[in-house]
Design a protein around this motif. Structure first.
Motif, PDB file in Angstrom:
ATOM      1  N   ASP A 164      17.582 -16.106 -10.600  1.00 39.04           N
ATOM      2  CA  ASP A 164      17.912 -17.511 -10.347  1.00 39.04           C
ATOM      3  C   ASP A 164      16.673 -18.169  -9.732  1.00 39.04           C
ATOM      4  OD1 ASP A 164      18.831 -19.971  -9.370  1.00 39.04           O
ATOM      5  OD2 ASP A 164      20.822 -19.179  -8.897  1.00 39.04           O
ATOM      6  N   ASP A 166      15.815 -21.290  -9.325  1.00 35.39           N
ATOM      7  CA  ASP A 166      16.100 -22.373  -8.386  1.00 35.39           C
ATOM      8  C   ASP A 166      16.435 -21.815  -7.007  1.00 35.39           C
ATOM      9  OD1 ASP A 166      16.960 -25.356  -7.928  1.00 35.39           O
ATOM     10  OD2 ASP A 166      18.638 -24.141  -7.193  1.00 35.39           O
ATOM     11  N   ARG A 170      14.197 -22.120  -3.364  1.00 32.50           N
ATOM     12  CA  ARG A 170      14.743 -22.541  -2.072  1.00 32.50           C
ATOM     13  C   ARG A 170      14.462 -21.509  -0.984  1.00 32.50           C
ATOM     14  NH1 ARG A 170      18.420 -26.813  -3.027  1.00 32.50           N
ATOM     15  NH2 ARG A 170      18.748 -27.129  -5.279  1.00 32.50           N
TER      16      ARG A 170
END
Length: 306
Positions: A164, A166, A170
């Motif tokens: 993932d 994304d 983060r």
């Protein structure tokens, strides 16, 4: 400790009846890996069939890798299971001379990111070995949990096996901008199966180092691709993706467990006597081995062309 460059995750060779580790073949395999100049060896991990090894086998595998490396590169050993089992494996790895440990996901149970931090804390409290936390399956972090790991001084970083991008962006951003004294040195590693497919995307978010299962059986392809990515040689990287990595990943996706079994079949194809996989993994049937042989040939041809 910095881990720049390709990361080697050696296979664990077994005898024909799968009853024992093929020890001479293991040493030969490790020597081949070291000849490819990896940044580190990660033994008895996923590709090394950690879950299939008896404790005595595990300790000897780690010791064999330590002897083969002879201080040239750090040796990390897989540790996992429940918290007490992970502690026991960490102690065995330390006794065998390992330089660090890859903490695999907790066995079977799921929890929260905060619960995972406590699991890491529990294991870290029982060993002086530097730890890298493997995020995948039942081990899922979030930005706050990852920042909390910075307070555990022996936790070096996180290896991501979820894919993932994304979420990883983060996490990386939260750590790097946390203001913590260890923020800049904390490691992030791309540990996806056939990580080369995501190397460009992960590099763009600050995760350039990756593990390469392909290094275990066609190191010339793995090192050529890594060199191309590192030097922004898009033509070579694209040629290798087209000729080798995308067809290989397509074949790997046909059967659960091929992230290990197909890699081991590849090693046998190129003359490494690594044996088969222990159950519940299954070896590829002849038609898949034939497809793999064609993919290997195409990858080698692409390297020559480049």
């Amino acid at each position: 400790m910095r881990l720049d460059g390709l990361l080697s995750f050696p296979l664990t060779p077994f005898t024909a009846d799968l009853a024992d580790v093929a020890w001479p073949a293991l040493r030969d395999h490790l020597d081949r890996q070291l000849a490819a100049d990896p940044a580190a060896l990660f033994v008895a991990c996923g590709t090394g069939e950690f879950t299939a090894l008896a404790p005595a086998e595990y300790a000897r595998v780690v010791a064999t890798a330590v002897a083969a490396a002879d201080g040239r590169v750090p040796v990390f050993a897989g540790v996992g299971g429940g918290p007490q089992t992970a502690r026991a494996f960490a102690a065995a790895a330390a006794d065998a001379g390992a330089d660090g440990a890859l903490l695999l996901p907790p066995y079977l149970v799921e929890s929260t990111p905060a619960g995972l931090v406590e699991h890491v804390r529990w294991v870290a409290a029982a060993t002086d070995l530097p730890l890298i936390v493997y995020q995948r399956a039942t081990a899922v972090l979030d930005p706050a949990a990852t920042v909390a790991l910075l307070d555990l001084p022996t936790v070096l970083g996180v290896k991501d096996g979820r894919g993932d991008v994304d979420a990883m962006l983060r996490i990386v951003t939260a750590v790097r901008h946390s203001g913590h004294p260890r923020a800049a040195e904390f490691l992030f590693l791309n540990g996806l199966p056939t990580a080369e497919l995501s190397a460009a995307a992960y590099g763009a978010i600050g995760v350039p180092a990756y593990s390469s299962a392909v290094l275990t059986f066609v190191p010339e392809v793995a090192t050529a691709f890594h060199r191309a990515v590192s030097t922004s040689d898009g033509a070579t990287a694209g040629a290798l993706l087209s000729a080798f990595y995308l067809p290989f990943a397509e074949l790997r996706a046909t059967t659960p467990g091929y992230a290990v079994a197909l890699v081991k079949a590849g090693a046998r194809l190129v003359g490494q006597p690594v044996g088969g996989v222990r159950p519940p993994l299954v070896d590829p049937p002849p038609e898949h081995v034939d497809r793999l042989a064609a993919i290997v040939a195409a990858g080698r041809e692409a390297v020559r062309g480049a």
